[in-house]
Design a protein around this motif. Structure first.
Motif, PDB file in Angstrom:
ATOM      1  N   PHE A  81      -0.445  10.663   6.328  1.00  0.00           N
ATOM      2  CA  PHE A  81      -0.612   9.678   5.144  1.00  0.00           C
ATOM      3  C   PHE A  81      -2.257   9.486   4.694  1.00  0.00           C
ATOM      4  O   PHE A  81      -3.114   8.575   5.493  1.00  0.00           O
ATOM      5  N   ARG A  82      -2.492   9.801   3.089  1.00  0.00           N
ATOM      6  CA  ARG A  82      -3.399   9.235   2.598  1.00  0.00           C
ATOM      7  C   ARG A  82      -2.984   7.898   2.323  1.00  0.00           C
ATOM      8  O   ARG A  82      -2.773   8.105   0.623  1.00  0.00           O
ATOM      9  N   PRO A  83      -3.516   6.215   1.763  1.00  0.00           N
ATOM     10  CA  PRO A  83      -3.504   5.409   1.186  1.00  0.00           C
ATOM     11  C   PRO A  83      -3.756   5.972  -0.438  1.00  0.00           C
ATOM     12  O   PRO A  83      -4.993   6.747  -0.625  1.00  0.00           O
ATOM     13  N   PHE A  84      -3.019   6.125  -1.559  1.00  0.00           N
ATOM     14  CA  PHE A  84      -3.260   6.014  -2.993  1.00  0.00           C
ATOM     15  C   PHE A  84      -3.119   5.120  -3.928  1.00  0.00           C
ATOM     16  O   PHE A  84      -3.852   4.994  -4.712  1.00  0.00           O
ATOM     17  N   ARG A  85      -2.573   4.120  -3.917  1.00  0.00           N
ATOM     18  CA  ARG A  85      -2.535   2.832  -4.482  1.00  0.00           C
ATOM     19  C   ARG A  85      -1.582   1.328  -4.011  1.00  0.00           C
ATOM     20  O   ARG A  85      -1.184   1.923  -2.636  1.00  0.00           O
ATOM     21  N   ARG A 117       5.334  17.189  -1.803  1.00  0.00           N
ATOM     22  CA  ARG A 117       4.369  15.620  -1.810  1.00  0.00           C
ATOM     23  C   ARG A 117       5.459  14.677  -0.784  1.00  0.00           C
ATOM     24  O   ARG A 117       6.608  14.992  -0.695  1.00  0.00           O
ATOM     25  N   VAL A 118       4.360  14.277   0.843  1.00  0.00           N
ATOM     26  CA  VAL A 118       5.590  13.220   1.010  1.00  0.00           C
ATOM     27  C   VAL A 118       5.114  11.534   1.037  1.00  0.00           C
ATOM     28  O   VAL A 118       3.723  11.374   1.384  1.00  0.00           O
ATOM     29  N   TRP A 119       6.206  10.690   0.690  1.00  0.00           N
ATOM     30  CA  TRP A 119       5.183   9.675   0.875  1.00  0.00           C
ATOM     31  C   TRP A 119       5.933   8.097   1.371  1.00  0.00           C
ATOM     32  O   TRP A 119       6.701   8.313   1.402  1.00  0.00           O
ATOM     33  N   VAL A 120       5.493   7.281   1.407  1.00  0.00           N
ATOM     34  CA  VAL A 120       5.591   6.015   1.976  1.00  0.00           C
ATOM     35  C   VAL A 120       4.676   5.227   1.267  1.00  0.00           C
ATOM     36  O   VAL A 120       3.940   4.848   0.441  1.00  0.00           O
ATOM     37  N   HIS A 121       5.512   3.581   1.546  1.00  0.00           N
ATOM     38  CA  HIS A 121       4.503   2.597   1.291  1.00  0.00           C
ATOM     39  C   HIS A 121       4.841   1.810   2.599  1.00  0.00           C
ATOM     40  O   HIS A 121       6.115   1.415   2.913  1.00  0.00           O
ATOM     41  N   THR A 122       4.154   0.439   2.993  1.00  0.00           N
ATOM     42  CA  THR A 122       4.530  -0.512   3.463  1.00  0.00           C
ATOM     43  C   THR A 122       3.197  -1.757   3.301  1.00  0.00           C
ATOM     44  O   THR A 122       2.847  -1.470   1.859  1.00  0.00           O
ATOM     45  N   THR A 161       0.763  -1.299  -0.017  1.00  0.00           N
ATOM     46  CA  THR A 161       0.058  -0.118  -0.165  1.00  0.00           C
ATOM     47  C   THR A 161       0.209   1.078  -0.230  1.00  0.00           C
ATOM     48  O   THR A 161       1.701   1.113   0.819  1.00  0.00           O
ATOM     49  N   HIS A 162       0.876   1.335  -1.026  1.00  0.00           N
ATOM     50  CA  HIS A 162       1.047   3.120  -1.401  1.00  0.00           C
ATOM     51  C   HIS A 162       0.743   4.459   0.381  1.00  0.00           C
ATOM     52  O   HIS A 162      -0.410   4.616  -0.569  1.00  0.00           O
ATOM     53  N   LEU A 163       1.125   5.446   0.366  1.00  0.00           N
ATOM     54  CA  LEU A 163       0.582   6.132   1.398  1.00  0.00           C
ATOM     55  C   LEU A 163       1.221   7.375   1.124  1.00  0.00           C
ATOM     56  O   LEU A 163       2.314   7.373   0.717  1.00  0.00           O
ATOM     57  N   ALA A 196       0.188   0.684   8.621  1.00  0.00           N
ATOM     58  CA  ALA A 196      -0.620   0.758   7.774  1.00  0.00           C
ATOM     59  C   ALA A 196      -1.082   2.428   8.917  1.00  0.00           C
ATOM     60  O   ALA A 196      -1.707   3.137   8.485  1.00  0.00           O
ATOM     61  N   ALA A 197      -1.865   1.894   9.806  1.00  0.00           N
ATOM     62  CA  ALA A 197      -2.724   3.129  10.305  1.00  0.00           C
ATOM     63  C   ALA A 197      -2.097   3.805  11.184  1.00  0.00           C
ATOM     64  O   ALA A 197      -2.570   4.763  11.328  1.00  0.00           O
TER      65      ALA A 197
END
Length: 197
Positions: free
Chosen positions: A166-170, A144-149, A20-22, A158-159
């Motif tokens: 962060f908001r999930p987008f992909r 934009r700042v992003w992360v994935h888990t 999950t990308h956020l 993720a929580a």
């Protein structure tokens, strides 16, 4: 390729995770630091052995394997690259958390690696580390700042990221050779992910 609905087989010897990308596109409200004796130290030109040790201690249980498979030249090319910052969470004089930020793409910051060692999970250390990560990221000219888990990570990851703003987008599926079968990780790592040979 779009995966069909239903089950898709994963070959023996492979692992599969849902990734999950956020992202966040505006600086979030500041969150208070939890009580604790933590500090953040920037590692300028981090040593490869030091980096590998910390990366392993933080990520081995969650099957962080991509850096473990790199040779010295490959790893140095990434962690010594302009625009990459590596920081350690320091507890009692010992490095117990890893924060790696990637500013190489204009206007963006990726939290490439973020985590604390097992003994610090649930203590507030990760909140302290995230507060520092967001301060550093948003102190730059980013939009934009992003992360994935992924499903191999701690079940609360993720929580935690969503509580951090962060908001999930992909969502993606990642398939790779099981690092426990080629010696990259010990066979008893990540017991929550069964080995299928």
């Amino acid at each position: 390729m779009i995966l069909p609905d239903g089950y898709s087989d994963v070959p023996a010897g492979k692992i599969a995770a849902v990734v999950t990308h956020l992202e966040m596109t505006a600086r979030p409200a500041r969150r208070d630091d939890p009580p604790g004796s933590w500090a953040l130290r920037k590692a300028d030109a981090p040593g490869l052995d030091w980096y590998r040790d910390l990366h392993r201690r933080v990520g081995e249980e969650w099957l962080w394997f991509s850096r473990a498979r790199m040779n010295d030249a490959e790893l140095a090319a990434i962690i010594h690259a302009p625009g990459i910052e590596v920081h350690a969470l320091v507890v009692g004089g010992r490095d117990e958390g890893l924060l790696e930020l990637d500013f190489r793409e204009a206007g963006q910051c990726e939290l490439v690696y973020f985590g604390v060692t097992a003994g610090l999970i649930g203590t507030g250390a990760a909140r302290f580390l995230m507060n520092r990560a967001l301060e550093i990221a948003w102190s730059r000219d980013v939009r934009r700042v992003w992360v994935h888990t992924c499903t191999f990570d701690h079940p609360s990851a993720a929580a935690f990221y969503q509580r951090s703003g962060f908001r999930p987008f992909r969502r993606q599926i990642e398939i790779a050779d099981d690092p426990r079968l080629d010696g990259t990780a010990p066979r008893d790592a990540a017991r929550h992910v069964p080995i299928i040979e």
